[in-house]
Design an enzyme around this catalytic site. Sequence first.
Site, mmCIF file in Angstrom:
data_model
loop_
_atom_site.group_PDB
_atom_site.id
_atom_site.type_symbol
_atom_site.label_atom_id
_atom_site.label_comp_id
_atom_site.label_asym_id
_atom_site.label_seq_id
_atom_site.Cartn_x
_atom_site.Cartn_y
_atom_site.Cartn_z
ATOM 1 C CG ASP A 1 -1.596 1.328 1.456
ATOM 2 O OD1 ASP A 1 -2.653 1.542 0.849
ATOM 3 O OD2 ASP A 1 -1.063 2.159 2.226
ATOM 4 C CG ASP B 1 -3.740 3.665 -2.843
ATOM 5 O OD1 ASP B 1 -4.572 2.807 -3.193
ATOM 6 O OD2 ASP B 1 -3.919 4.438 -1.887
ATOM 7 C CD GLU B 2 -5.218 -0.778 -0.648
ATOM 8 O OE1 GLU B 2 -5.066 -1.287 0.479
ATOM 9 O OE2 GLU B 2 -6.327 -0.564 -1.153
#
Length: 422
Positions: free
Chosen positions: A13, A109-110
């Site tokens: 993350d 973002d992950e």
Amino acid sequence: MSEKHERIIFLADCQSFYASVEKADHPECKDKPVAVAGDPARRSGIILAACPIAKGYGVTTAERLGEALHKCPDLVVIRPRMQHYIDISLMITKIYEEFTDLVEIFSIDEQFLDITASLPIFGDPLTIAKSIQQKVLSQTGVRVRIGISSNKVLAKIATDIWAKKNESGIFTLPESEIETLLWPQPVHKMFGVGSRMTAHFTRLGMGTIGDIARTPLPLLKDKFRARFGKQSDIHAEVMWRTANGLDDSPVKPGTFVAPPKSVGHMMTLPRDYAESREVDTVLLELTEEVCRDCRRKGYMGSVVSVSCMCSPYESPTGFSRQMKMQDPTNHTNTVIKAVRMLFYKYWDKMPVRRVGVTLSQLVDDQTYQLTLFEDQVKHRALDEATDSIKNRYGSDAIIRASSLTDAGQAKDRSQKIGGHYK
């Protein structure tokens, strides 16, 4: 017989992703509170990301910009650059792929990584996690937090509950420690549980994740049925499996190659639209965006949906309705007729704040059937010609005259991705 090794899964993350990218690009803001927010001149003035310094002042994601500035008057507010964030996200994916070819994008973002086969090459999981952190930080300026476990749901939980909170940004949650580490945690920390579901579990007498995990699945289903109805069995099982850390799904690099179930766009208007001509303009613009996306992806839809929210802000009214068209289509002029029919049938004449258009029940656009009443070949040729010009010169290379009025939003939206500036 070869020994079967336990899977090692990461959930990586990116910390305060948009804000981290901006701080990396603006070294002068290194020690300042920074937030990325929508345009305050419009109704999109909300916080999209806040750096840790800003969060220290109480600034939170999704709160209104005015509220954030009240908490932190020195907040540096930067307008989002969505294309740049997408480019950085893809760059980070490439870094992950240096360690394993099993990388699944979960969000911008992950990402999930299956590093099981990488252990003999790069070392133990902790060593690999630190190497990934160092490489991403040095190449992008973004700090990565990594949850480690034996499946995707536990890796996600390890990231959200622990890796995001500790100094190293790394946490390992072994299956053998689920009962001691995970089960004492409050229900609201469980992946997939929001505030409303937390309230439901509280009413059921379940305050911890362990309370869910220890409830026999048939009993949990009965409790869900009593509260949510007969269709809640699957939801109950998902909650029970999550609480027990059960997840058999593999890390799939091609997750986002799957065909969409629908194509839609929604627009929050910069002011209330009270006149039909103004509403007509944005309905046509949204329909054009939806149909163009369908053509680009190679689909036609047979069900059109229209949603609307009206002022006042304190007690809004609205609707969401759909109808099935006679034939699947991605032709703007055909779809807009259905859109207008739906909208004006259910609109209560209150000023419009937000409106959306969606096409669903998609089929391959190469399997269409010619009708006697529409010149589909001619329509397709015209659509292809205009799409080609827009693809080459930009979405605003050709726009309708109505979009040049005060109500039109096409030129502004052509500068954005996902509702935010490129």
